[in-house]
Scaffold this motif. Sequence first.
Motif, short mmCIF file in Angstrom:
data_model
loop_
_atom_site.label_atom_id
_atom_site.label_comp_id
_atom_site.label_asym_id
_atom_site.label_seq_id
_atom_site.Cartn_x
_atom_site.Cartn_y
_atom_site.Cartn_z
N ILE A 101 -61.97 1.87 -0.08
CA ILE A 101 -62.00 1.15 -1.35
C ILE A 101 -61.21 -0.14 -1.15
O ILE A 101 -60.06 -0.10 -0.69
CB ILE A 101 -61.39 2.00 -2.47
CG1 ILE A 101 -62.21 3.26 -2.66
CG2 ILE A 101 -61.29 1.21 -3.77
CD1 ILE A 101 -61.57 4.28 -3.57
N PRO A 102 -61.79 -1.30 -1.45
CA PRO A 102 -61.06 -2.54 -1.23
C PRO A 102 -59.87 -2.67 -2.17
O PRO A 102 -59.85 -2.11 -3.26
CB PRO A 102 -62.10 -3.63 -1.51
CG PRO A 102 -63.16 -2.97 -2.32
CD PRO A 102 -63.12 -1.51 -1.99
N PRO A 104 -57.81 -4.16 -4.94
CA PRO A 104 -58.20 -4.98 -6.09
C PRO A 104 -57.56 -6.36 -6.02
O PRO A 104 -56.45 -6.52 -5.50
CB PRO A 104 -57.66 -4.20 -7.29
CG PRO A 104 -57.43 -2.83 -6.80
CD PRO A 104 -57.13 -2.93 -5.35
N PRO A 105 -58.24 -7.39 -6.55
CA PRO A 105 -57.66 -8.74 -6.56
C PRO A 105 -56.34 -8.75 -7.33
O PRO A 105 -56.21 -8.15 -8.38
CB PRO A 105 -58.71 -9.59 -7.29
CG PRO A 105 -59.95 -8.76 -7.36
CD PRO A 105 -59.56 -7.34 -7.16
N GLY A 106 -55.37 -9.41 -6.77
CA GLY A 106 -54.07 -9.52 -7.41
C GLY A 106 -53.16 -8.33 -7.19
O GLY A 106 -52.02 -8.31 -7.65
N GLN A 107 -53.66 -7.30 -6.50
CA GLN A 107 -52.85 -6.10 -6.24
C GLN A 107 -51.94 -6.36 -5.05
O GLN A 107 -52.39 -6.73 -3.98
CB GLN A 107 -53.76 -4.91 -5.94
CG GLN A 107 -53.04 -3.65 -5.51
CD GLN A 107 -52.25 -3.03 -6.64
OE1 GLN A 107 -52.74 -2.95 -7.75
NE2 GLN A 107 -51.05 -2.60 -6.36
N GLY A 108 -50.65 -6.16 -5.21
CA GLY A 108 -49.73 -6.31 -4.10
C GLY A 108 -49.73 -5.05 -3.23
O GLY A 108 -50.04 -3.96 -3.69
N GLU A 109 -49.41 -5.22 -1.97
CA GLU A 109 -49.34 -4.08 -1.05
C GLU A 109 -47.97 -4.08 -0.39
O GLU A 109 -47.52 -5.11 0.11
CB GLU A 109 -50.41 -4.19 0.03
CG GLU A 109 -51.82 -4.01 -0.48
CD GLU A 109 -52.82 -4.05 0.65
OE1 GLU A 109 -53.00 -3.00 1.29
OE2 GLU A 109 -53.38 -5.11 0.89
N LEU A 110 -47.32 -2.93 -0.36
CA LEU A 110 -46.03 -2.82 0.31
C LEU A 110 -46.22 -2.67 1.81
O LEU A 110 -45.43 -3.17 2.60
CB LEU A 110 -45.25 -1.62 -0.23
CG LEU A 110 -44.84 -1.73 -1.71
CD1 LEU A 110 -44.17 -0.43 -2.16
CD2 LEU A 110 -43.90 -2.90 -1.91
N TRP A 111 -47.26 -1.93 2.22
CA TRP A 111 -47.55 -1.70 3.62
C TRP A 111 -49.02 -1.98 3.86
O TRP A 111 -49.84 -1.85 2.95
CB TRP A 111 -47.26 -0.25 4.01
CG TRP A 111 -45.83 0.11 3.86
CD1 TRP A 111 -44.81 -0.22 4.71
CD2 TRP A 111 -45.25 0.87 2.81
NE1 TRP A 111 -43.63 0.30 4.25
CE2 TRP A 111 -43.88 0.98 3.08
CE3 TRP A 111 -45.74 1.48 1.68
CZ2 TRP A 111 -43.00 1.66 2.26
CZ3 TRP A 111 -44.87 2.16 0.86
CH2 TRP A 111 -43.52 2.25 1.15
N PRO A 112 -49.40 -2.31 5.06
CA PRO A 112 -50.82 -2.46 5.34
C PRO A 112 -51.52 -1.11 5.22
O PRO A 112 -50.95 -0.06 5.55
CB PRO A 112 -50.87 -2.98 6.78
CG PRO A 112 -49.53 -2.70 7.35
CD PRO A 112 -48.56 -2.60 6.21
N GLU A 114 -54.36 -0.01 6.70
CA GLU A 114 -55.12 0.48 7.85
C GLU A 114 -54.57 1.75 8.49
O GLU A 114 -55.31 2.69 8.73
CB GLU A 114 -55.29 -0.61 8.92
CG GLU A 114 -56.19 -1.75 8.50
CD GLU A 114 -55.49 -2.75 7.58
OE1 GLU A 114 -54.25 -2.87 7.64
OE2 GLU A 114 -56.20 -3.39 6.79
N PRO A 115 -53.27 1.85 8.79
CA PRO A 115 -52.81 3.07 9.47
C PRO A 115 -52.88 4.32 8.58
O PRO A 115 -52.82 5.43 9.08
CB PRO A 115 -51.37 2.77 9.86
CG PRO A 115 -51.01 1.46 9.29
CD PRO A 115 -52.20 0.86 8.64
N PHE A 116 -53.01 4.14 7.27
CA PHE A 116 -52.99 5.27 6.37
C PHE A 116 -54.38 5.67 5.89
O PHE A 116 -54.51 6.60 5.12
CB PHE A 116 -52.09 4.96 5.17
CG PHE A 116 -50.70 4.58 5.58
CD1 PHE A 116 -49.82 5.52 6.06
CD2 PHE A 116 -50.29 3.26 5.52
CE1 PHE A 116 -48.54 5.17 6.46
CE2 PHE A 116 -49.01 2.89 5.91
CZ PHE A 116 -48.14 3.85 6.38
N GLU A 117 -55.40 4.93 6.27
CA GLU A 117 -56.75 5.24 5.82
C GLU A 117 -57.36 6.30 6.72
O GLU A 117 -56.94 6.50 7.84
CB GLU A 117 -57.62 3.98 5.83
CG GLU A 117 -57.19 2.99 4.78
CD GLU A 117 -57.99 1.70 4.84
OE1 GLU A 117 -58.68 1.47 5.84
OE2 GLU A 117 -57.90 0.94 3.88
N GLY A 118 -58.37 6.95 6.23
CA GLY A 118 -59.05 7.97 7.00
C GLY A 118 -59.16 9.24 6.19
O GLY A 118 -58.84 9.29 5.00
#
Length: 135
Positions: A101-102, A104-112, A114-118
């Motif tokens: 799931i992409p 959302p626009p304007g949503q901040g992320e604390l960590w990338p 990628e390593p947590f997806e799956g």
Amino acid sequence: MSPDDYDRLYAEARERPAFSNGTEGYGWMAANCDRCIHDKSARQGNDAQGCPLVLITLMGRTPAQFLDGPRDEEGRYGIADQYVCTEFRSEDDPDPEPRPIPTPPGQGELWPREPFEGRRMLTPLEPAAEGVTPC
């Protein structure tokens, strides 16, 4: 997932039958596997290229990819909904590969992300060691 993954998938599977009888098994497979892109080759006559999860269920084990489906308050379920297969991809889907799931626009992320997806699956808890008193 490919038929070459069979040994790994078999080792991950739970050591109990997925279905109590043939009616239950064929009913679930008719509602799910008969529409899945992973078993399309088997439906076209090429059994060797079919879904390895079907073979695992026929060998008397429950694949780890089969999560329990919805139950009512008394624990009953419909045959077609007994399990939810995490590998199911409809053959009618124009892009059957799962996509994250992409953000959302304007949503901040604390960590990338990628390593947590799956795929995430719960594993059974280890039995408590002897002599340990529960809290």
